[in-house]
Design an enzyme around this catalytic site. Structure first.
Site, PDB file in Angstrom:
ATOM      1  N   LYS A 141      46.576  32.099  65.825  1.00 39.04           N
ATOM      2  CA  LYS A 141      47.007  33.117  64.852  1.00 39.04           C
ATOM      3  C   LYS A 141      48.301  33.719  65.382  1.00 39.04           C
ATOM      4  O   LYS A 141      48.309  34.447  66.374  1.00 39.04           O
ATOM      5  CB  LYS A 141      45.952  34.208  64.672  1.00 39.04           C
ATOM      6  CG  LYS A 141      46.324  35.188  63.563  1.00 39.04           C
ATOM      7  CD  LYS A 141      45.276  36.276  63.406  1.00 39.04           C
ATOM      8  CE  LYS A 141      45.625  37.135  62.186  1.00 39.04           C
ATOM      9  NZ  LYS A 141      46.972  37.711  62.239  1.00 39.04           N
ATOM     10  N   ASP A 168      26.152  27.264   7.996  1.00 44.86           N
ATOM     11  CA  ASP A 168      27.563  27.581   8.252  1.00 44.86           C
ATOM     12  C   ASP A 168      28.411  26.328   8.047  1.00 44.86           C
ATOM     13  O   ASP A 168      28.334  25.368   8.815  1.00 44.86           O
ATOM     14  CB  ASP A 168      27.721  28.111   9.675  1.00 44.86           C
ATOM     15  CG  ASP A 168      29.143  28.585   9.968  1.00 44.86           C
ATOM     16  OD1 ASP A 168      30.002  28.478   9.075  1.00 44.86           O
ATOM     17  OD2 ASP A 168      29.377  29.066  11.094  1.00 44.86           O
ATOM     18  N   GLU A 220      46.961  36.945  69.701  1.00 40.08           N
ATOM     19  CA  GLU A 220      46.471  37.925  68.729  1.00 40.08           C
ATOM     20  C   GLU A 220      45.100  37.519  68.201  1.00 40.08           C
ATOM     21  O   GLU A 220      44.254  38.363  67.916  1.00 40.08           O
ATOM     22  CB  GLU A 220      47.447  38.044  67.553  1.00 40.08           C
ATOM     23  CG  GLU A 220      47.043  39.117  66.556  1.00 40.08           C
ATOM     24  CD  GLU A 220      47.735  38.959  65.213  1.00 40.08           C
ATOM     25  OE1 GLU A 220      47.494  39.818  64.349  1.00 40.08           O
ATOM     26  OE2 GLU A 220      48.480  37.997  65.026  1.00 40.08           O
TER      27      GLU A 220
END
Length: 831
Positions: A236, A750, A372
């Protein structure tokens, strides 16, 4: 000119440019260097008499004889300058980035004696003719001094007409040996130089022009490392996330909030300009410290100090030479990326490598080296632009958090300008105080930070609550984002011992929220999966989400059903516009219809059809589903049911079917069956074939094949005629009036579905109803008093199809002749 003038202009304690250099015996060399200084130009240098005779060519050399390039003669440069590449620091002569654009050897066109004497004479006469043998510049050229002009050092660089001449040429557009859709080709001849190459097969190619902007894919923060056989693990990096778009060697480098980095990091831009491919890259701009660890604070100071090794650490490849790559797996994209960068020896561009499976050991290494944190990524993950996903995870070793600067306290003691920063962040729409930060503010950063805060000073505190401070406070508008590291979050939601690392100009203030790690739940993480269908990678998300809470049926089970019946449903969808009915939170959540497909978000392999909507006059992009990949993508959008048009793209005004939708309104289902049987009886009387299926909702659908021979108006009129015939036969239990008040305790027939743009649930479509019922084709013998809607659902439908077969597989081959039926109807009307 001599090297004295060259040395006079330079401070060699500041610049790494060479001071001298002795030429080698034999062939005379030339070099052309692309120099991105205050203005972009090309430095054209020829080795003559032990030095490099030099001209600055603003537009660059050209292989087109019609181009007469201005070339400004400058001071001689030392021979060793032929190998110089790098950045001349700000404040120095020629500040900017230099790299070698072309190099090779040259000869005098008219020379047959002492090379240096003849070359110097031609230069003095202002008429130098040479033959160049470079990779880009080949053949005969002339350097001719302009006479009578204002500039005494102005020349023209002209290409002679020969076999190397071309009609058009642009130095900035020179991209030799471009790799096309098949991917990168390895040209290394020796076995030692051979590298693994992942080609882009034709079935995986995804032709689309490079987009103007790309949104980076975002990772989810989790609380612990893990091992996983389907995962890779990366460092990272602690820097600025950056997308780099390189097109014809022109670079756009920008942050996740579309802030341009071009002026901030010209060194990276210059390095990227060396790429001979049109690419979009995803990576992190960092400064590597002495221990090869990224240093965010040093990155903050780099633009002023120039200290440290500036690097663009690249970990993903989104576009390559006209091909979007986001649908490929992460491993496929990274393999292409590694090959792309393998021939680039510029230390400013680095490939971010990874390890497979062993995440815990990699985390321990990261902690030992004080990184990190680490990234964990599913090896088969596709690239999902702008989304924070669980197929990418981050595990931090050092707690870091973005925060908004909301004010600062008055300094005490020897500190000047700022005592401590007052930090806040948004929770929803409310700005909340999260603590003071005095650590990490050194003399250099204090002055710069103070100057940036002054335009934001305000009399009003941005917090609703009162903040206790030991010294007076200057409030500022909460617009500047900073990065801090800290020990932990306190119980009252404050940062314990925060240390200022620097400003984050790459992130907007509105996006600053608490980022607290989620507990690692591999079962939850695995709810995301990727299917490879038709050569495409289809990312499926939230597979464990309950779409039918009572039945405990998940979204993943819905996808599995559609994949199991894909070969049966797809023929009924092929080349038909679709209206997407989306249920993102299952059948109990809100739903919405989407006709206009978002082409920016959809993969480029999704087929669509654009037409103008009659109601609005605006263009609408309808989705078209012709294969399993498109079907899976559509279902992943939350489309529980599939609703195609009755007509196809080739004849949009001519439906393939007439449909009668029998919809009961507070009346027993046996009357729906009775109505369907009466419809069949009437149609049989006109020798018209018909097909029946459950709607999957409440009623039945009756399809009458027309073979696309009639327009919608004709089919609607015929449907209306049949409906009224049935209504006359069954007046107490049927209705042809649409208003619900007029069809209470009746079956509504319908016929209005037979209009352009209307849709009906497809055969084998699931419906968003209890029990996950399916619209199932029936034999007419099954339309009886035993028929129930609940007979067919996603769990038993495939078994039924295997037992009964695909009852509608030949529906298109039935060619009803409506003309004969209409003639019979007209005769009946006359008699």
């Amino acid at each position: 000119m001599s090297l004295a003038k060259y040395r006079q202009k330079r401070d060699f304690k500041e610049t790494t440019e060479p001071q001298a250099g002795k030429p080698e015996k034999g062939k005379h060399i030339f070099v052309v260097q692309r120099h991105h200084a205050s203005r972009l130009h090309y430095d054209f240098r020829l080795e003559v008499d032990g030095v490099l005779k030099s001209w600055a060519v603003p537009k660059g050399p050209s292989m087109n004889p019609a181009d007469k390039r201005l070339a400004m003669e400058v001071e001689d440069h030392p021979y060793d300058y032929k190998d110089f590449e790098g950045t001349i620091p700000a404040g120095n002569y020629g500040a900017g980035t230099v790299y070698i654009w072309d190099k090779g050897t040259f000869e005098l066109l008219r020379g047959d004696g002492d090379f240096d004497k003849e070359a110097l004479k031609e230069i003095k006469d202002g008429d130098l003719k040479i033959v160049m043998k470079g990779k880009k510049l080949k053949g005969e050229f002339a350097l001719v001094k302009m006479k009578g002009g204002r500039e005494a050092n102005a020349w023209l660089l002209i290409k002679h007409k020969d076999k190397y001449a071309v009609d058009e040429y642009d130095s900035e557009d020179y991209t030799p040996e471009r790799v096309k859709a098949q991917g990168l080709k390895n040209k290394a001849a020796s076995k030692a130089a051979k590298k693994k190459v992942v080609n882009l097969p034709p079935e995986n190619s995804s032709k689309r022009a490079m987009k103007k902007l790309y949104q980076p894919m975002l990772a989810t923060l989790v609380n612990q490392p893990f091992d996983g056989e389907d995962w890779l693990f990366e460092t990272k990096w602690d820097g600025y996330r950056a997308i780099a778009a390189v097109k014809k060697q022109k670079v756009e480098l920008y942050s996740r909030n579309q802030k341009s980095f071009n002026d901030d990091y010209p060194d990276i831009v210059a390095a990227l300009e060396q790429l001979d491919h049109d690419v979009v890259l995803d990576g992190e701009i960092i400064v590597l410290g002495k221990d090869k660890r990224s240093d965010f604070q040093q990155l903050q100071q780099y633009r002023t100090s120039g200290k440290g090794q500036l690097v663009y650490m690249i970990f993903d490849l989104l576009h390559l030479d006209g091909n979007e790559l986001q649908h490929l797996t992460l491993l496929e994209r990274k393999s292409l990326l590694k090959d792309l960068l393998s021939n680039i020896r510029d230390k400013r561009l680095k490939y971010s490598d990874h390890v497979l499976e062993n995440g815990i050991r990699f985390y321990d290494k990261a902690r030992e080296k004080q990184w990190e944190g680490i990234m964990a990524k599913k090896t088969d993950s596709v690239y999902e632009e702008g989304k924070r996903v669980k197929s990418w995870l981050k595990v931090k070793i050092v707690n870091e958090q973005e925060a908004l600067i909301c004010g600062y306290t008055a300094p005490r003691g020897s500190r000047k300008k700022i005592g401590a920063l007052i930090l806040g962040m948004y929770e929803g729409k409310k700005l909340r105080y999260i603590g003071h930060c005095g650590g990490g503010l050194n003399t250099d950063s204090l002055g710069t930070l103070y100057d940036k805060l002054q335009p934001l000073v305000t009399n009003n505190a941005p917090f609703a609550e009162k903040i206790a401070t030991n010294t007076p406070v200057t409030w500022v508008k909460p617009q500047l984002v900073c990065e801090v590291k800290f020990q932990e979050w306190t119980s009252d939601g404050h940062l314990r011992q925060p240390v200022f690392l620097g400003l984050r100009e790459d992130k907007p203030a509105k996006d600053v929220h608490p980022e607290k790690p989620k507990a690692l739940d591999m079962a939850t993480i695995e709810k995301e999966r990727t299917l490879t269908l038709n050569g495409k990678k289809v990312a499926l998300t939230n597979q464990t989400k309950l779409y039918w809470p009572d039945e405990q049926i998940t979204k993943g089970q819905l996808v599995d059903y559609y994949m199991s019946v894909a070969r049966f449903i797809l023929p009924h969808l092929k080349d038909r516009p679709l209206s997407l009915h989306r249920f993102p939170n299952g059948i109990n959540g809100p739903s919405f219809y989407q006709k206009d497909l978002d082409l920016e978000q959809a993969p480029d392999w999704i087929k669509s059809y654009t037409m103008v909507a009659e109601s609005t006059g605006k263009e609408v992009d309808y989705m078209v589903c012709n294969n399993e990949a498109s079907l899976a993508y559509m279902i992943n959008l939350g489309c529980i049911e599939v609703n195609p048009w009755l007509s196809r793209l080739s004849k949009l005004d001519n439906p393939d079917f007439i449909v009668l939708d029998l919809d009961p309104e507070k009346i027993d289902f046996k009357y729906v069956v009775e109505t369907a049987q009466k419809v069949k009886e009437i149609l049989d009387g006109y020798k018209i074939d018909s097909f029946c299926k459950t709607s999957g909702s409440r009623g039945l659908h009756i399809y009458i094949p027309t073979n696309g021979k009639f327009e919608y108006e004709t089919t609607r009129l015929f449907a209306e005629f049949v409906a009224k015939q049935v209504n006359e036969a069954l007046p107490k239990t049927t209705s042809v009036i649409r208003a619900k008040a007029s069809r209470q305790k009746k079956v509504y027939i319908d016929f209005l579905q037979n209009s352009r743009g209307q849709t009906v649930a497809a055969p084998y479509s699931v419906r968003p109803k209890p029990g996950a019922t399916v619209s199932m084709p029936l034999l007419w013998g099954e339309v009886n008093e035993r028929l129930k809607m609940s007979d067919f659902n996603i769990f038993n439908s495939l078994e039924r199809i295997n037992e009964k077969g695909d009852l509608w597989h030949d529906i298109k081959s039935h060619k009803n002749d409506l003309r004969n039926a209409i003639r019979s109807i007209e005769k009946q009307a006359v008699t």
